[in-house]
Design a protein around this motif. Structure first.
Motif, mmCIF file in Angstrom:
data_model
loop_
_atom_site.group_PDB
_atom_site.id
_atom_site.type_symbol
_atom_site.label_atom_id
_atom_site.label_comp_id
_atom_site.label_asym_id
_atom_site.label_seq_id
_atom_site.Cartn_x
_atom_site.Cartn_y
_atom_site.Cartn_z
ATOM 1 N N PHE A 340 -1.922 1.351 4.592
ATOM 2 C CA PHE A 340 -0.932 1.291 3.507
ATOM 3 C C PHE A 340 -1.568 1.465 2.119
ATOM 4 O O PHE A 340 -1.043 2.218 1.283
ATOM 5 C CB PHE A 340 -0.125 -0.022 3.601
ATOM 6 C CG PHE A 340 0.909 -0.194 2.531
ATOM 7 C CD1 PHE A 340 1.840 0.808 2.251
ATOM 8 C CD2 PHE A 340 0.972 -1.363 1.780
ATOM 9 C CE1 PHE A 340 2.805 0.651 1.260
ATOM 10 C CE2 PHE A 340 1.932 -1.531 0.783
ATOM 11 C CZ PHE A 340 2.845 -0.520 0.520
ATOM 12 N N PRO A 341 -2.713 0.831 1.858
ATOM 13 C CA PRO A 341 -3.283 0.985 0.506
ATOM 14 C C PRO A 341 -3.717 2.407 0.164
ATOM 15 O O PRO A 341 -4.070 2.682 -0.983
ATOM 16 C CB PRO A 341 -4.500 0.040 0.535
ATOM 17 C CG PRO A 341 -4.226 -0.917 1.641
ATOM 18 C CD PRO A 341 -3.453 -0.147 2.661
ATOM 19 N N ASN A 372 -9.066 -9.447 -3.741
ATOM 20 C CA ASN A 372 -9.811 -9.865 -4.927
ATOM 21 C C ASN A 372 -9.383 -9.003 -6.110
ATOM 22 O O ASN A 372 -8.519 -8.133 -5.965
ATOM 23 C CB ASN A 372 -11.323 -9.770 -4.690
ATOM 24 C CG ASN A 372 -11.669 -8.426 -4.094
ATOM 25 O OD1 ASN A 372 -11.079 -7.416 -4.462
ATOM 26 N ND2 ASN A 372 -12.607 -8.412 -3.150
ATOM 27 N N GLU A 373 -10.021 -9.253 -7.237
ATOM 28 C CA GLU A 373 -9.565 -8.571 -8.450
ATOM 29 C C GLU A 373 -9.710 -7.051 -8.349
ATOM 30 O O GLU A 373 -8.834 -6.297 -8.760
ATOM 31 C CB GLU A 373 -10.342 -9.095 -9.649
ATOM 32 C CG GLU A 373 -9.480 -9.143 -10.889
ATOM 33 C CD GLU A 373 -10.062 -10.086 -11.908
ATOM 34 O OE1 GLU A 373 -10.638 -9.566 -12.864
ATOM 35 O OE2 GLU A 373 -9.977 -11.322 -11.722
ATOM 36 N N SER A 374 -10.827 -6.621 -7.746
ATOM 37 C CA SER A 374 -11.016 -5.168 -7.690
ATOM 38 C C SER A 374 -10.012 -4.536 -6.718
ATOM 39 O O SER A 374 -9.562 -3.408 -6.918
ATOM 40 C CB SER A 374 -12.461 -4.816 -7.347
ATOM 41 O OG SER A 374 -12.658 -4.882 -5.968
ATOM 42 N N ALA A 375 -9.651 -5.289 -5.693
ATOM 43 C CA ALA A 375 -8.628 -4.781 -4.759
ATOM 44 C C ALA A 375 -7.300 -4.625 -5.500
ATOM 45 O O ALA A 375 -6.593 -3.626 -5.351
ATOM 46 C CB ALA A 375 -8.463 -5.755 -3.593
ATOM 47 N N GLU A 377 -6.875 -4.187 -8.675
ATOM 48 C CA GLU A 377 -6.990 -3.098 -9.637
ATOM 49 C C GLU A 377 -6.893 -1.747 -8.920
ATOM 50 O O GLU A 377 -6.189 -0.836 -9.349
ATOM 51 C CB GLU A 377 -8.323 -3.235 -10.398
ATOM 52 C CG GLU A 377 -8.563 -2.211 -11.483
ATOM 53 C CD GLU A 377 -7.362 -2.019 -12.422
ATOM 54 O OE1 GLU A 377 -6.622 -2.996 -12.670
ATOM 55 O OE2 GLU A 377 -7.162 -0.874 -12.884
ATOM 56 N N SER A 378 -7.587 -1.651 -7.789
ATOM 57 C CA SER A 378 -7.562 -0.347 -7.128
ATOM 58 C C SER A 378 -6.178 -0.061 -6.543
ATOM 59 O O SER A 378 -5.755 1.092 -6.481
ATOM 60 C CB SER A 378 -8.700 -0.248 -6.098
ATOM 61 O OG SER A 378 -8.223 -0.369 -4.810
#
Ligand code: NAD
Ligand code: LMR
Ligand code: MG
Length: 628
Positions: A340-341, A372-375, A377-378
């Protein structure tokens, strides 16, 4: 449990459930050791009226079905034709009348008889509620489009002419200071569900003022039919703070306040007073906010959600239904859920519904990517949002703060050959999305040009969600989607369309992506758990349950939402998932004899049974008269 670990657990549970959809959704129905009393049990209903007063009360009236002994007990002898009918015979007689209008019930407003059918059903609703819900439940696929979307839109538009008897309560700006006493004018001592609107954004039809009450009535019809909420315990509410619809302001026959809408603090004070009044009289009630303009939908949700048992269906119910559909679309491409991402999603519409879906889809992606934060953001970079002014970027002036997290970075879009305000067709052409999702309220927005552009999608099976309501506001029809983009798509729409004959022995399946698959279960689950609030986790559990309801075979066939005929079963499962989550989050305070400690002890199967046995069914109760 911390929010973080809860979300991790939810992500793995989601993947697990989706791997084993059958096990999760088809819990055996046999009653086990623990047995539950129903809300009503087989107890008789005590009434304090007799004679014509009973016949004229839709809660108790049985019409020709009153037995002779009951006719004697309730002073009804001679007030009815002598033949006693079974409820089946009663329905048969009624259906003869209704079926005279039978043409294409599922075509909604394009069915010239839709409004006439609504009138006949509404008259039955007004005289005999048990029979009305029996007819509705037995024929839900056929009559949901009449009492609910899309015909309910037409009903709201024509409300002044259609109004015969009041249903529900009206609180107006002129009732300020009086609401706390007014709530006691409602005859029921117990109310489980309120659906409230201020009529400011009814479906995609705009500001309909007081006429919007039809939406609250239609939603509560589904609460009774799908969730088995007792019809004596539902309350449709219209908060009339005026209207900005110039046509209505000039119409001498308009039934609402003919002044411009209250705004700012004055408006909030009215809604505050209403909330305070209903929760004072009915502390356990659940309030569903419906069809408030986006400007207030988010603000009111934030204002009340941590203190009252409430949710906003357009923001939160729609988000859950969309997530279930988006996950279904991934599986429909033959890909694992965890992909899905990677989906590129273009969303047309950044109002209460669009932003609700975007926030939820982004969080779901982030959870799958590691939470997490980077997830997080991405995940952001998977969405392109187009509103009335085109593609939303950081360059947008006076950007709506709710849309800001989805504004594309200028450098990013330059690389993609796009710019601030780029048109939908340009965005689709350049992005080549896997999913095109519309919550714009603009009928035909997915024009031939846009759909042609979607043929360039990099997906093996692009998905089109034309979610705006009613039918004429759908971004495109099922026919247009299949004929222009091709057979190998997934299609869902907010209002029902017929499946499409692809002409090669195959059928293009039209899914109905409507929040009706979730709100009744969210409300019922919240009620039965006795949770003081409706948490994100409870909403997420509802969405996951709906996603898991569809089998691998179905999604590969392009069937990503169940048929409306399954709505009572789905609602039961969704409600059970919500109750379970409330227990796990330690929010459940219990319902009636099932206190919090008892709830904690229930197995998954027992929770489903607990829900099932608390769903009202339309059977005539024995009536016993008692002096007041
Ligand atoms: N299927 C469902 O379950 C479901 C649930 C909720 C809402 N809806 C439907 O979604 C629609 C929108 O609801 P809302 O509350 O978000 O309304 P809204 O008025 O708050 O938002 C509409 C959005 O569409 C944008 N828009 C207008 N013209 C556009 C265009 N030409 N191109 C792209 N975007 C455009 C607006 O700028 C705005 O952002 C309604 O028709 C409603 O019936 C469907
Ligand atoms: O009412 C519906 O059919 C869905 C949704 O709540 C909407 O506002 O369109
Ligand atoms: Mg709505």
């Amino acid at each position: 449990m911390s929010n973080f670990s809860h979300q991790i657990r939810a992500a793995s549970a989601l993947i697990n459930r989706l791997k084993h959809p059958r096990e999760f959704s088809r819990i055996p129905m046999l009653m086990r050791s623990r047995s539950f009393t129903t809300i009503e049990g087989d107890r008789p209903t005590i009434v304090h009226k007799r004679s014509l007063d009973i016949l004229h009360d839709p809660w108790f009236n049985k019409g020709t079905s009153f037995s002779m002994t009951e006719r004697d007990r309730l002073d009804l002898r001679g007030l009815l034709p002598p033949s006693v009918m079974s409820s089946e015979q009663q329905i048969e007689r009624f259906m003869v009348d209704l079926k005279r209008l039978e043409v294409h019930a599922r075509d909604g407003p394009s069915d010239p008889n839709a409004l006439a059918k609504w009138r006949i059903l509404n008259r039955l609703h007004d005289r005999n509620e048990t029979m009305y819900y029996k007819v509705l439940i037995a024929n839900i696929e056929e009559y949901a489009p009449i009492v609910y979307t899309p015909t309910v839109g037409l009903v709201c538009q024509n409300y002044s002419g259609l109004f015969r008897r009041p249903r529900g309560m009206y609180f107006s700006a002129e009732d300020r200071g009086e609401m706390m006493s007014m709530v006691y004018n409602w005859p029921a001592d117990q109310v489980d569900m309120i659906v409230v609107t201020d009529g400011s954004r009814i479906l995609g039809l705009g500001d309909l003022g007081v006429q919007g009450i039809g939406i609250a009535i239609g939603k509560l019809d589904l609460y009774v039919a799908a969730a088995g909420i007792n019809p004596q315990r539902v309350l449709p509410v219209m908060i009339d703070v005026g209207t900005n619809n110039e046509k209505l302001l000039k119409d001498p026959l308009y039934l609402g306040l003919q002044e411009h809408r209250l705004d700012g603090d004055e408006y909030v004070a009215v809604i505050d007073e209403f909330m305070n009044a209903v929760f004072t009289r009915w502390p356990n009630v659940i309030v569903q906010f419906e069809d408030f303009q986006s400007k207030w939908a988010f603000k009111l949700l934030q204002r009340y959600r941590s203190t009252y048992r409430m949710f906003n269906d357009d923001v939160q119910g729609t988000a859950g239904v969309a997530i279930a559909g988006l996950l279904g679309a991934v599986r429909g491409q033959g890909k694992p859920m965890i992909d899905f991402p990677k989906q590129k999603i273009v969303v047309a519409g950044a109002g209460s519904a669009g932003i609700g879906v975007l926030n939820s889809a982004r969080k779901t992606m982030a959870r799958m990517l590691g939470n997490n934060e980077s997830a997080f953001e991405s995940a952001r970079s998977q969405f392109w949002v187009v509103d009335a002014k085109g593609l939303i970027t950081e360059e947008r002036e006076n950007i709506d703060p709710d849309a800001l997290p989805f504004a594309r970075k200028v450098k990013e879009i330059q690389r993609q050959g796009l710019r601030e305000g780029a048109s939908l067709v340009e965005v689709v052409r350049e992005v080549k999305p896997d999913v095109l999702l519309g919550l714009s309220a603009v009928g035909g927005l997915f024009s031939k040009e846009v759909l042609e552009a979607l043929k360039g999608s990099t997906s093996t099976r692009p998905a089109i969600f034309a979610m705006s309501n009613p039918t004429k506001n759908a971004e495109c029809t099922a026919e247009e989607a299949f004929s222009i983009v091709g057979d190998n798509i997934i299609f869902a729409s907010g209002s029902p369309f017929n499946d499409v004959d692809l002409g090669n022995g195959h059928i293009g399946h039209c899914n109905q992506g409507n929040n009706m698959y979730l709100f009744p279960g969210i409300g019922l689950g919240a009620l039965l758990s006795g949770s003081r609030i409706i948490s994100d986790g409870m909403l997420q559990a509802a969405a996951e349950c709906l996603a898991a309801y569809m089998t691998e075979e179905q999604v590969l066939d392009g069937v990503i939402y169940p048929s409306t005929s399954r709505i009572r079963d789905i609602t039961k499962e969704v409600a059970a998932a919500v109750v379970k989550e409330a227990i796990e989050e330690d929010l459940a305070e219990g319902y009636r004899e099932m206190d919090a400690r008892e709830l904690q002890k229930l197995s998954q199967e027992e929770i489903v049974n607990f829900v099932k046995h608390n769903m009202w069914s339309p059977e005539y109760p024995t009536l016993v008269y008692k002096d007041n």
